[in-house]
Motif scaffolding. Sequence first.
Motif, short mmCIF file in Angstrom:
data_model
loop_
_atom_site.label_atom_id
_atom_site.label_comp_id
_atom_site.label_asym_id
_atom_site.label_seq_id
_atom_site.Cartn_x
_atom_site.Cartn_y
_atom_site.Cartn_z
N ALA A 53 15.33 -62.66 45.68
CA ALA A 53 16.01 -61.54 46.34
C ALA A 53 15.00 -60.49 46.79
O ALA A 53 15.09 -59.94 47.90
N GLY A 54 14.02 -60.19 45.92
CA GLY A 54 12.98 -59.25 46.29
C GLY A 54 12.16 -59.75 47.47
O GLY A 54 11.82 -58.98 48.38
N TRP A 55 11.85 -61.04 47.45
CA TRP A 55 11.11 -61.66 48.56
C TRP A 55 11.88 -61.49 49.87
O TRP A 55 11.30 -61.14 50.90
N LEU A 56 13.18 -61.71 49.81
CA LEU A 56 14.02 -61.67 51.02
C LEU A 56 14.24 -60.22 51.49
O LEU A 56 14.14 -59.93 52.69
N ILE A 57 14.52 -59.32 50.56
CA ILE A 57 14.88 -57.95 50.92
C ILE A 57 13.69 -57.16 51.46
O ILE A 57 13.87 -56.27 52.31
N THR A 58 12.46 -57.46 51.00
CA THR A 58 11.29 -56.69 51.46
C THR A 58 10.73 -57.17 52.79
O THR A 58 9.87 -56.49 53.37
N TYR A 85 12.83 -46.43 49.53
CA TYR A 85 13.88 -46.09 48.55
C TYR A 85 15.13 -46.93 48.77
O TYR A 85 15.71 -47.47 47.81
N LEU A 86 15.58 -47.08 50.02
CA LEU A 86 16.78 -47.86 50.30
C LEU A 86 16.60 -49.33 49.93
O LEU A 86 17.51 -49.97 49.42
N THR A 87 15.42 -49.85 50.18
CA THR A 87 15.13 -51.25 49.81
C THR A 87 15.16 -51.42 48.29
O THR A 87 15.73 -52.39 47.77
N ALA A 88 14.57 -50.47 47.58
CA ALA A 88 14.58 -50.52 46.11
C ALA A 88 16.00 -50.41 45.58
O ALA A 88 16.39 -51.10 44.61
N LEU A 89 16.82 -49.55 46.19
CA LEU A 89 18.21 -49.38 45.78
C LEU A 89 18.99 -50.67 45.97
O LEU A 89 19.75 -51.10 45.08
N LEU A 90 18.80 -51.29 47.14
CA LEU A 90 19.51 -52.55 47.42
C LEU A 90 19.08 -53.65 46.45
O LEU A 90 19.92 -54.41 45.95
N TRP A 91 17.79 -53.72 46.17
CA TRP A 91 17.30 -54.75 45.25
C TRP A 91 17.83 -54.52 43.83
O TRP A 91 18.17 -55.47 43.12
N VAL A 94 21.37 -55.85 43.67
CA VAL A 94 21.36 -57.32 43.64
C VAL A 94 20.95 -57.82 42.26
O VAL A 94 21.55 -58.77 41.72
N LYS A 95 19.95 -57.21 41.65
CA LYS A 95 19.51 -57.63 40.31
C LYS A 95 20.61 -57.42 39.28
O LYS A 95 20.83 -58.27 38.39
N ASN A 96 21.32 -56.28 39.38
CA ASN A 96 22.41 -56.02 38.44
C ASN A 96 23.52 -57.06 38.58
O ASN A 96 24.04 -57.57 37.58
N ILE A 97 23.88 -57.36 39.80
CA ILE A 97 24.94 -58.36 40.04
C ILE A 97 24.51 -59.72 39.51
O ILE A 97 25.30 -60.45 38.89
N ASN A 98 23.24 -60.10 39.77
CA ASN A 98 22.74 -61.39 39.26
C ASN A 98 22.83 -61.45 37.73
O ASN A 98 23.28 -62.46 37.16
N THR A 119 17.23 -48.43 39.09
CA THR A 119 16.62 -48.26 40.41
C THR A 119 15.14 -47.89 40.29
O THR A 119 14.32 -48.29 41.13
N LEU A 120 14.78 -47.15 39.24
CA LEU A 120 13.39 -46.72 39.09
C LEU A 120 12.44 -47.91 38.98
O LEU A 120 11.38 -47.94 39.61
N ASN A 121 12.82 -48.91 38.17
CA ASN A 121 11.98 -50.10 38.04
C ASN A 121 11.82 -50.81 39.37
O ASN A 121 10.73 -51.27 39.74
N SER A 122 12.92 -50.90 40.11
CA SER A 122 12.87 -51.55 41.42
C SER A 122 12.02 -50.75 42.39
O SER A 122 11.27 -51.31 43.20
N LEU A 123 12.15 -49.40 42.30
CA LEU A 123 11.38 -48.54 43.19
C LEU A 123 9.88 -48.70 42.96
O LEU A 123 9.10 -48.73 43.91
N ILE A 124 9.49 -48.80 41.69
CA ILE A 124 8.06 -48.98 41.38
C ILE A 124 7.53 -50.26 42.02
O ILE A 124 6.44 -50.29 42.60
N MET A 125 8.33 -51.33 41.93
CA MET A 125 7.91 -52.60 42.49
C MET A 125 7.79 -52.54 44.01
O MET A 125 6.82 -53.02 44.60
N VAL A 126 8.78 -51.92 44.65
CA VAL A 126 8.76 -51.84 46.12
C VAL A 126 7.66 -50.90 46.61
O VAL A 126 7.02 -51.15 47.64
N VAL A 127 7.40 -49.82 45.86
CA VAL A 127 6.29 -48.93 46.21
C VAL A 127 4.96 -49.68 46.12
O VAL A 127 4.08 -49.51 46.97
N CYS A 128 4.81 -50.51 45.09
CA CYS A 128 3.60 -51.34 44.96
C CYS A 128 3.47 -52.27 46.16
O CYS A 128 2.37 -52.44 46.71
#
Length: 363
Positions: A53-58, A85-91, A94-98, A119-128
């Motif tokens: 999902a992260g691969w696809l969303i980014t 931020y929006l990408t991290a939020l969407l990811w 998706v992770k919660n639903i999974n 969202t913070l964990n996802s944001l850190i990953m997307v910022v990286c």
Amino acid sequence: MVQWQKLFENRERLFWTLHTGGWVGFAIIFYIGSFLHDMRSIWLFVIALNAYAGWLITIPLRYVFRWARQQSIWTMLFTVAISTYLTALLWAVVKNINAWEIYKHGYRPDEWYMYFTNTLNSLIMVVCWSGLYFGIKNFQMLQKEKQNALKASTMAHQAHLKMLRYQLNPHFLFNTLNAISTLILIKENQTAGKMVSRLSDFLRYSLDKDPIKRVELKQEVQALELYLEIEKVRFDERLSVEWEIQQDVLDAAVPSLILQPIIENAIKYAISKMENGGEIKILAKRFGNDLLLEVSDNGPGADIVDGRLQRASGQGVGLTNIRERLHSLYGDDFSFVVSHNHPNGVKVSIRIPFEVGEDAKQN
């Protein structure tokens, strides 16, 4: 090595390789980090699904960032911040639903905002991800600028070498043509014809040989023989030439026509000044790991200060030209020395690395 170089040269291939490799690495690291939490295959499946999902969303971020890089600095920063931020939020959603659907077998939170937790964990990953994207892009830009600067420097270096190499002394051509004209006037047509033929061969050699590349010493010797045959017609018995060329250096690589200006100087300032003529000696031999080339005459000599000739007319273009060519081709790995010849005259010595033809081509 070549395959890696091709990978980095192809930006499209490089993006997909790094993008995919990064998310695979995320899945592996995340699984290792949570190994003690749960070792079941279902947890591994959730991690793999989240990574996919992260691969696809980014992926869309690449095109958003590409557009943002063309805008003003503030527009770019605002676009990058919002899209990240929006990408991290969407990811995060998706992770919660999974996790709820697969790992917790259809669990649903009581409050809607629970979908946006973590969202913070996802944001850190997307910022990286974004940081790596811009870092690699900036690195590629710097590399391209360096390549352009290197290309420009190489082109300037080659142009400089060609300019130095093609500075043939016009006095040589003038004197040769004048000698041919004199031969024709005195009805020495056969001699004049031979002189024209040798001049043609010599000029063809000087123009055909690329100044950037080096030639085998035996080719250089043949060209010098043509040149000296032309001069012998002018000076007749007054010019004597002695060759001392070792057989094991004939395949050595040398800059084309590197000795011709030295021989021309010897003829102009030594042979032509002597009523009975004189001798020029040309030597080539191994000197350790180097090739030693020498041109000496038995003329009246000249004042030499710090290895440079001191004449009323200066050194002329020839010797300065040679020194610059050697420096351009060999850096500091050469020697160019002008000294007194014994018992009289001037000797010019050149020492360059001994390289056979194939070695010179590789350089």
